[in-house]
Design a protein around this motif. Structure first.
Motif, PDB file in Angstrom:
ATOM      1  N   LYS A 101      23.230  11.094  16.546  1.00  0.00           N
ATOM      2  CA  LYS A 101      23.616  11.505  17.900  1.00  0.00           C
ATOM      3  C   LYS A 101      24.893  10.783  18.344  1.00  0.00           C
ATOM      4  O   LYS A 101      25.795  11.396  18.928  1.00  0.00           O
ATOM      5  N   GLU A 102      24.973   9.495  18.061  1.00  0.00           N
ATOM      6  CA  GLU A 102      26.143   8.719  18.486  1.00  0.00           C
ATOM      7  C   GLU A 102      27.374   9.061  17.645  1.00  0.00           C
ATOM      8  O   GLU A 102      28.471   9.199  18.183  1.00  0.00           O
ATOM      9  N   LEU A 103      27.187   9.208  16.337  1.00  0.00           N
ATOM     10  CA  LEU A 103      28.325   9.515  15.471  1.00  0.00           C
ATOM     11  C   LEU A 103      28.899  10.897  15.787  1.00  0.00           C
ATOM     12  O   LEU A 103      30.119  11.088  15.804  1.00  0.00           O
ATOM     13  N   ALA A 104      28.012  11.871  16.051  1.00  0.00           N
ATOM     14  CA  ALA A 104      28.455  13.241  16.352  1.00  0.00           C
ATOM     15  C   ALA A 104      28.813  13.429  17.820  1.00  0.00           C
ATOM     16  O   ALA A 104      29.274  14.504  18.212  1.00  0.00           O
ATOM     17  N   GLU A 105      28.563  12.384  18.632  1.00  0.00           N
ATOM     18  CA  GLU A 105      28.866  12.410  20.068  1.00  0.00           C
ATOM     19  C   GLU A 105      28.178  13.589  20.759  1.00  0.00           C
ATOM     20  O   GLU A 105      28.796  14.384  21.472  1.00  0.00           O
ATOM     21  N   LEU A 106      26.879  13.691  20.550  1.00  0.00           N
ATOM     22  CA  LEU A 106      26.093  14.774  21.137  1.00  0.00           C
ATOM     23  C   LEU A 106      25.488  14.335  22.468  1.00  0.00           C
ATOM     24  O   LEU A 106      24.934  13.243  22.573  1.00  0.00           O
ATOM     25  N   ASP A 107      25.604  15.187  23.467  1.00  0.00           N
ATOM     26  CA  ASP A 107      24.959  14.895  24.745  1.00  0.00           C
ATOM     27  C   ASP A 107      24.079  16.044  25.223  1.00  0.00           C
ATOM     28  O   ASP A 107      23.311  15.902  26.173  1.00  0.00           O
ATOM     29  N   SER A 108      24.181  17.188  24.566  1.00  0.00           N
ATOM     30  CA  SER A 108      23.329  18.328  24.902  1.00  0.00           C
ATOM     31  C   SER A 108      23.418  19.347  23.770  1.00  0.00           C
ATOM     32  O   SER A 108      24.256  19.226  22.868  1.00  0.00           O
ATOM     33  N   GLY A 109      22.541  20.343  23.833  1.00  0.00           N
ATOM     34  CA  GLY A 109      22.570  21.396  22.831  1.00  0.00           C
ATOM     35  C   GLY A 109      21.771  21.049  21.591  1.00  0.00           C
ATOM     36  O   GLY A 109      21.020  20.068  21.561  1.00  0.00           O
ATOM     37  N   PRO A 110      21.918  21.863  20.536  1.00  0.00           N
ATOM     38  CA  PRO A 110      21.135  21.669  19.317  1.00  0.00           C
ATOM     39  C   PRO A 110      21.377  20.299  18.701  1.00  0.00           C
ATOM     40  O   PRO A 110      22.501  19.785  18.716  1.00  0.00           O
ATOM     41  N   VAL A 111      20.325  19.715  18.140  1.00  0.00           N
ATOM     42  CA  VAL A 111      20.440  18.406  17.494  1.00  0.00           C
ATOM     43  C   VAL A 111      21.153  18.533  16.155  1.00  0.00           C
ATOM     44  O   VAL A 111      22.127  17.833  15.887  1.00  0.00           O
ATOM     45  N   PHE A 112      20.660  19.443  15.304  1.00  0.00           N
ATOM     46  CA  PHE A 112      21.186  19.546  13.950  1.00  0.00           C
ATOM     47  C   PHE A 112      22.149  20.725  13.839  1.00  0.00           C
ATOM     48  O   PHE A 112      21.751  21.872  14.026  1.00  0.00           O
ATOM     49  N   ARG A 113      23.414  20.407  13.519  1.00  0.00           N
ATOM     50  CA  ARG A 113      24.478  21.407  13.519  1.00  0.00           C
ATOM     51  C   ARG A 113      25.286  21.324  12.226  1.00  0.00           C
ATOM     52  O   ARG A 113      25.180  20.367  11.472  1.00  0.00           O
ATOM     53  N   SER A 114      26.118  22.325  12.042  1.00  0.00           N
ATOM     54  CA  SER A 114      26.995  22.332  10.865  1.00  0.00           C
ATOM     55  C   SER A 114      28.130  21.330  11.045  1.00  0.00           C
ATOM     56  O   SER A 114      28.489  20.965  12.176  1.00  0.00           O
ATOM     57  N   VAL A 115      28.676  20.891   9.919  1.00  0.00           N
ATOM     58  CA  VAL A 115      29.848  20.009   9.906  1.00  0.00           C
ATOM     59  C   VAL A 115      30.867  20.636   8.960  1.00  0.00           C
ATOM     60  O   VAL A 115      30.568  20.883   7.789  1.00  0.00           O
ATOM     61  N   ASN A 116      32.082  20.901   9.450  1.00  0.00           N
ATOM     62  CA  ASN A 116      33.078  21.540   8.588  1.00  0.00           C
ATOM     63  C   ASN A 116      33.810  20.504   7.731  1.00  0.00           C
ATOM     64  O   ASN A 116      33.589  19.296   7.855  1.00  0.00           O
ATOM     65  N   ARG A 117      34.697  20.970   6.897  1.00  0.00           N
ATOM     66  CA  ARG A 117      35.368  20.089   5.927  1.00  0.00           C
ATOM     67  C   ARG A 117      36.262  19.054   6.589  1.00  0.00           C
ATOM     68  O   ARG A 117      36.625  18.045   5.979  1.00  0.00           O
ATOM     69  N   TRP A 118      36.660  19.315   7.836  1.00  0.00           N
ATOM     70  CA  TRP A 118      37.534  18.383   8.548  1.00  0.00           C
ATOM     71  C   TRP A 118      36.755  17.420   9.451  1.00  0.00           C
ATOM     72  O   TRP A 118      37.343  16.652  10.191  1.00  0.00           O
ATOM     73  N   GLY A 119      35.434  17.516   9.404  1.00  0.00           N
ATOM     74  CA  GLY A 119      34.626  16.622  10.230  1.00  0.00           C
ATOM     75  C   GLY A 119      34.354  17.166  11.614  1.00  0.00           C
ATOM     76  O   GLY A 119      33.934  16.416  12.511  1.00  0.00           O
ATOM     77  N   GLY A 120      34.585  18.456  11.802  1.00  0.00           N
ATOM     78  CA  GLY A 120      34.270  19.070  13.085  1.00  0.00           C
ATOM     79  C   GLY A 120      32.800  19.456  13.155  1.00  0.00           C
ATOM     80  O   GLY A 120      32.258  20.030  12.210  1.00  0.00           O
ATOM     81  N   VAL A 121      32.142  19.141  14.265  1.00  0.00           N
ATOM     82  CA  VAL A 121      30.720  19.440  14.443  1.00  0.00           C
ATOM     83  C   VAL A 121      30.577  20.763  15.190  1.00  0.00           C
ATOM     84  O   VAL A 121      31.195  20.961  16.251  1.00  0.00           O
ATOM     85  N   GLY A 122      29.795  21.691  14.644  1.00  0.00           N
ATOM     86  CA  GLY A 122      29.628  23.002  15.257  1.00  0.00           C
ATOM     87  C   GLY A 122      28.885  22.946  16.571  1.00  0.00           C
ATOM     88  O   GLY A 122      28.226  21.952  16.907  1.00  0.00           O
ATOM     89  N   ASN A 123      28.951  24.029  17.322  1.00  0.00           N
ATOM     90  CA  ASN A 123      28.253  24.119  18.611  1.00  0.00           C
ATOM     91  C   ASN A 123      26.850  24.703  18.473  1.00  0.00           C
ATOM     92  O   ASN A 123      25.981  24.439  19.296  1.00  0.00           O
ATOM     93  N   GLN A 124      26.635  25.485  17.418  1.00  0.00           N
ATOM     94  CA  GLN A 124      25.347  26.133  17.224  1.00  0.00           C
ATOM     95  C   GLN A 124      24.462  25.293  16.298  1.00  0.00           C
ATOM     96  O   GLN A 124      24.943  24.530  15.468  1.00  0.00           O
ATOM     97  N   GLY A 125      23.158  25.482  16.458  1.00  0.00           N
ATOM     98  CA  GLY A 125      22.229  24.787  15.592  1.00  0.00           C
ATOM     99  C   GLY A 125      22.218  25.385  14.195  1.00  0.00           C
ATOM    100  O   GLY A 125      22.646  26.523  13.993  1.00  0.00           O
TER     101      GLY A 125
END
Length: 328
Positions: free
Chosen positions: A207-231
């Motif tokens: 949660k801290e590494l992905a900087e999540l504060d709301s929305g789905p817990v487990f999400r996709s991560v792209n090749r550049w380290g971007g965290v998706g919005n959808q679960g």
């Protein structure tokens, strides 16, 4: 969409809706059936697929066809004596043993956790944020899935705003609806903080590494380290877990599924003295039959039980005395 249609849509689980839509497409497009159908049409459809589809799949197709007719205001042709006799005949002629997920053992959990821990450290040291994110997410998913005994779809539907963490003690996960929650009251499931293989620490780290504060817990991560919005999609969970297991060196990684974590925990708990009532309350099973489907017997072939009974029986004692006399 009208408001009434919105609530009707919400009244059906997403997985069920998708499965029913697929069943209707199969009947109409792939098989060439017409709707509304007669009981004779339904019976012929079953016969044509009796040797191709599992009995549970056929029952699901019947449920979908029944629901379509009810929703459209037509009589349900799947409840006629003809259809019931045909489905019973298919079950008798084509019996199939129920396939169960291979349980993921605690030893394997430890192996994968150690591998992920090393992978996280290596990625962090090399500045590979994408890899660090993926491994951190996977560790949280694995440990929380095992120790909480989650179903696969429950893992993918976890929301950050519905999780409360008490560091050093545990975490509470609220699910607005689950498979066994027929009245849609929602259920709160708790996971403990542990000294090793801790699901709480793993969740906090993700949660801290992905900087999540709301929305789905487990999400996709792209090749550049971007965290998706959808679960994560439920269909991606099994390939993801198998890849993690394979990379960590788990043998026969393709034999496992999302239910392997749930079944593995159930077997671990049963083997460590949890009674069935406690296990049911923790995991959320409503019936003993549901629980027993997940729990393997500690002595599956009854070898130890039979040998212990033989050792204590008078006949065995008399045989031992006779053998001693013969040797003398």
């Amino acid at each position: 969409m009208r408001k009434i249609d919105h609530y009707i849509h919400a009244g059906t689980r997403d997985n069920t809706r998708v499965a029913y839509q697929s069943a209707i497409r199969h009947y109409e497009i792939e098989w060439g059936g017409f709707l509304p159908a007669t009981s004779e049409n339904i019976a012929q459809y079953l016969v044509d697929h009796a040797e191709k589809l599992a009995i549970n799949t056929l029952r699901q197709r019947l449920a979908a066809l029944a629901q379509w007719h009810i929703d459209q205001g037509f009589p349900d042709p799947t409840k006629t004596p003809l259809v019931k006799k045909v489905i019973r005949g298919i079950q008798r002629e084509h019996p199939a043993q129920e396939k169960q997920a291979k349980p993921f053992q605690l030893e394997q959990l430890g192996m994968v956790d150690r591998w992920l821990d090393q992978a996280i450290s290596t990625a962090s040291a090399s500045g590979d944020r994408a890899a660090e994110l993926r491994h951190t997410r996977n560790r949280a998913l694995l440990l929380l899935g095992f120790w909480r005994g989650f179903r696969g779809d429950e893992l993918t539907r976890l929301q950050v705003e519905y999780i409360e963490v008490s560091p050093g003690h545990g975490m509470s996960c609220f699910l607005p609806h689950t498979k066994g929650d027929r009245q849609n009251k929602g259920v709160t499931l708790k996971a403990p903080a542990l000294k090793q293989f801790c699901p709480v620490a793993a969740y906090i780290a993700w949660k801290e590494l992905a900087e999540l504060d709301s929305g789905p817990v487990f999400r996709s991560v792209n090749r550049w380290g971007g965290v998706g919005n959808q679960g994560l999609h439920m269909d991606s969970l099994i390939p993801l877990l198998r890849t993690i297991f394979k990379d960590a060196g788990v043998a026969d990684s393709d034999d496992y599924s999302a239910h392997s974590l749930r079944r593995g925990f159930a077997n671990w708990a049963s083997g460590n003295g949890w009674d069935i009532k406690t296990l049911m309350e923790y995991v959320g099973w409503k019936s003993v039959q549901s629980a027993m489907r997940y729990v393997d017997a500690i002595d599956p072939f009854a070898q130890h039980k039979i040998e212990a009974s033989l050792s204590a029986s008078p006949a065995t004692a008399a045989l031992k005395i006779k053998n001693k006399d013969d040797l003398a």
